[in-house]
Design an enzyme around this catalytic site. Structure first.
Site, PDB file in Angstrom:
ATOM      1  N   ASN A   1      -2.097  10.670  45.111  1.00 22.17           N
ATOM      2  CA  ASN A   1      -2.002   9.503  45.993  1.00 22.17           C
ATOM      3  C   ASN A   1      -3.340   8.820  46.222  1.00 22.17           C
ATOM      4  O   ASN A   1      -3.405   7.636  46.522  1.00 22.17           O
ATOM      5  CB  ASN A   1      -1.361   9.884  47.327  1.00 22.17           C
TER       6      ASN A   1
ATOM      7  N   SER B   1       2.714  13.278  51.982  1.00 22.28           N
ATOM      8  CA  SER B   1       1.992  12.610  50.896  1.00 22.28           C
ATOM      9  C   SER B   1       0.522  12.461  51.226  1.00 22.28           C
ATOM     10  O   SER B   1      -0.296  12.231  50.338  1.00 22.28           O
ATOM     11  CB  SER B   1       2.546  11.202  50.678  1.00 22.28           C
TER      12      SER B   1
ATOM     13  N   HIS C   1       3.508  19.350  47.761  1.00 23.77           N
ATOM     14  CA  HIS C   1       3.764  17.918  47.581  1.00 23.77           C
ATOM     15  C   HIS C   1       4.453  17.640  46.245  1.00 23.77           C
ATOM     16  O   HIS C   1       3.846  17.767  45.178  1.00 23.77           O
ATOM     17  CB  HIS C   1       2.431  17.150  47.673  1.00 23.77           C
TER      18      HIS C   1
ATOM     19  N   GLU D   1       1.688  19.342  43.991  1.00 18.87           N
ATOM     20  CA  GLU D   1       0.344  19.640  44.496  1.00 18.87           C
ATOM     21  C   GLU D   1       0.486  20.687  45.602  1.00 18.87           C
ATOM     22  O   GLU D   1       1.295  20.502  46.520  1.00 18.87           O
ATOM     23  CB  GLU D   1      -0.307  18.373  45.070  1.00 18.87           C
TER      24      GLU D   1
HETATM   25  N1  LIG Z   1       9.263   8.743  48.893  1.00 12.82           N
HETATM   26  C1  LIG Z   1       8.381   9.293  48.063  1.00 12.82           C
HETATM   27  O1  LIG Z   1       8.181   8.834  46.921  1.00 12.82           O
HETATM   28  C2  LIG Z   1       7.610  10.516  48.491  1.00 12.82           C
HETATM   29  C3  LIG Z   1       6.911  11.258  47.523  1.00 12.82           C
HETATM   30  C4  LIG Z   1       6.249  12.424  47.891  1.00 12.82           C
HETATM   31  C5  LIG Z   1       6.259  12.820  49.232  1.00 12.82           C
HETATM   32  N2  LIG Z   1       6.916  12.074  50.157  1.00 12.82           N
HETATM   33  C6  LIG Z   1       6.906  12.556  51.548  1.00 12.82           C
HETATM   34  O2  LIG Z   1       8.156  13.188  51.826  1.00 12.82           O
HETATM   35  C7  LIG Z   1       8.512  12.965  53.195  1.00 12.82           C
HETATM   36  C8  LIG Z   1       9.883  12.311  53.240  1.00 12.82           C
HETATM   37  O3  LIG Z   1       9.871  11.105  52.510  1.00 12.82           O
HETATM   38  P1  LIG Z   1      11.224  10.429  51.997  1.00 12.82           P
HETATM   39  O4  LIG Z   1      10.832   9.293  51.141  1.00 12.82           O
HETATM   40  O5  LIG Z   1      12.168  11.463  51.468  1.00 12.82           O
HETATM   41  O6  LIG Z   1      11.803   9.872  53.392  1.00 12.82           O
HETATM   42  P2  LIG Z   1      13.264   9.289  53.700  1.00 12.82           P
HETATM   43  O7  LIG Z   1      13.078   8.253  54.742  1.00 12.82           O
HETATM   44  O8  LIG Z   1      13.981   8.918  52.452  1.00 12.82           O
HETATM   45  O9  LIG Z   1      14.032  10.565  54.322  1.00 12.82           O
HETATM   46  C9  LIG Z   1      13.632  11.211  55.496  1.00 12.82           C
HETATM   47  C10 LIG Z   1      14.838  11.966  56.072  1.00 12.82           C
HETATM   48  O10 LIG Z   1      14.392  12.816  57.129  1.00 12.82           O
HETATM   49  C11 LIG Z   1      15.364  12.816  58.149  1.00 12.82           C
HETATM   50  N3  LIG Z   1      14.696  13.244  59.371  1.00 12.82           N
HETATM   51  C12 LIG Z   1      13.798  12.560  60.129  1.00 12.82           C
HETATM   52  N4  LIG Z   1      13.359  13.330  61.145  1.00 12.82           N
HETATM   53  C13 LIG Z   1      13.971  14.542  61.013  1.00 12.82           C
HETATM   54  C14 LIG Z   1      13.913  15.765  61.746  1.00 12.82           C
HETATM   55  N5  LIG Z   1      13.102  15.914  62.798  1.00 12.82           N
HETATM   56  N6  LIG Z   1      14.659  16.804  61.314  1.00 12.82           N
HETATM   57  C15 LIG Z   1      15.471  16.671  60.231  1.00 12.82           C
HETATM   58  N7  LIG Z   1      15.578  15.531  59.504  1.00 12.82           N
HETATM   59  C16 LIG Z   1      14.831  14.488  59.896  1.00 12.82           C
HETATM   60  C17 LIG Z   1      15.891  11.387  58.172  1.00 12.82           C
HETATM   61  O11 LIG Z   1      17.180  11.344  58.757  1.00 12.82           O
HETATM   62  C18 LIG Z   1      15.919  11.048  56.676  1.00 12.82           C
HETATM   63  O12 LIG Z   1      17.177  11.347  56.093  1.00 12.82           O
HETATM   64  C19 LIG Z   1       7.377  12.145  53.818  1.00 12.82           C
HETATM   65  O13 LIG Z   1       6.456  13.015  54.423  1.00 12.82           O
HETATM   66  C20 LIG Z   1       6.750  11.473  52.593  1.00 12.82           C
HETATM   67  O14 LIG Z   1       5.393  11.138  52.789  1.00 12.82           O
HETATM   68  C21 LIG Z   1       7.603  10.951  49.818  1.00 12.82           C
END
Ligand SMILES: NC(=O)c1ccc[n+]([C@@H]2O[C@H](COP(=O)([O-])OP(=O)(O)OC[C@H]3O[C@@H](n4cnc5c(N)ncnc54)[C@H](O)[C@@H]3O)[C@@H](O)[C@H]2O)c1
Length: 287
Positions: A189, A118, A139, A151
């Protein structure tokens, strides 16, 4: 380069929605997570969503069956073979780069490493990856299976073949790509940051989160800031706030709120943990 197979890394809030979009579009899709529990949760959430889509006639039973056929799950990194990797793991540069380097050892020399970060600079992630030309930002927005915008963030070393193939894939899975500079918070963001920070400041001063949400939603916003932060996850949103704040030289107006830190430290991460500003185990809407 043609993309025929996709591996989504991280089966959390974003990963499962990205995987669903890819499988629905007919791609062989592998969803990888270190946590088998996260994979089980993703599997049941995706099945529930597909059932609802069929019940609401947004999708036929045949489309739902075909989507599930294209979707595979693994917690074994060694089985992660694909033309593109879309990572949605923790918001941490070293973790993302480390994952890409491990995947590069196992995969062919043209595969693409896309990050759903993000806010982390793509150029910095790429600098720590052995093949920086094949690293790009892709993104998605939450919920990733429904939100059309993506994005595309081009790092300093990203090569043109990677940009072209990634943009083509985004379109092929039904998304609308916009290109943006590798700048703090990219576009959405950066613009959205004050929406959260100002609302948090008001709560620090004694305002009621649910009331702020009601007013913002009544004034036309799809989700009030607190409902939206609960959807995003406070761990992620706090990491993004801190990253944008640091990258912009710590402007006072974007300083993360102690309330965000508190939510993370107490494990009140929002919907994914069952408790954020709202309680998701209680009747809907109860703060
Ligand atoms: N939550 C949002 O609204 C949102 C929106 C856009 C982008 N993002 C980005 O997406 C990414 C994930 O966010 P999220 O909200 O899905 O997180 P989340 O916490 O819901 O999920 C992350 C997952 O990754 C797994 N994980 C962690 N380390 C790992 C590894 N080395 N190998 C494999 N799996 C692994 C964890 O077990 C978990 O299930 C982040 O970079 C975040 O900034 C999030």
């Amino acid at each position: 380069m043609d993309i025929n197979s996709i591996c989504v890394c991280g089966a959390g809030t974003m990963g499962r929605g990205i995987a669903l979009s890819a499988a629905r579009a007919g791609y062989f899709t592998l969803l990888f997570d270190l946590s088998p529990a996260a994979l089980d949760k993703a599997d049941s959430e995706i099945k529930k969503q597909l059932q609802e889509a069929v019940a609401r006639k947004k999708m036929t039973a045949e489309q739902s069956r075909s989507t599930l056929e294209h979707l595979h799950y693994t917690s074994d990194l060694q089985t992660c073979l694909a033309d593109i990797f879309i990572e949605a793991i923790v918001e941490n540069t070293a973790a993302k780069a480390n994952l890409f380097n491990q995947l590069a050892e196992l995969n062919h020399s043209e595969c693409i490493f896309a990050s759903n970060t993000s806010s982390l600079p793509i150029t910095e992630i790429a600098a720590a990856v052995n093949h920086p030309g094949r690293v790009i930002g892709l993104h998605f927005f939450n919920p990733a299976d429904r939100m059309p915008l993506v994005e595309i963030v081009v790092g300093k070393q990203t090569n043109q073949a990677t940009v072209d193939a990634t943009a083509a894939l985004a379109r092929a899975i039904g998304k609308t790509p916009v290109f943006c500079q590798d700048s703090p918070g990219f576009i959405v963001n950066r613009v959205a940051r004050p929406y959260y920070i100002e609302a948090l400041r008001m709560v620090e001063e004694g305002a009621d989160p649910a009331q702020i949400d009601r007013i913002m939603e009544a004034s036309g916003f799809r989700m009030g800031p607190f409902r939206l932060m609960d959807l995003i996850g406070h761990d992620i949103n706090y990491a993004v706030s801190a990253s944008v704040y640091e990258q912009l030289g710590r402007p006072e107006r974007l300083k993360p709120s102690p309330l965000q830190q508190q939510k993370v430290e107490t494990g009140q991460l929002g919907r994914k943990s069952g408790q954020g500003f709202y309680n998701y185990d209680a009747p809907p809407g109860k703060p």
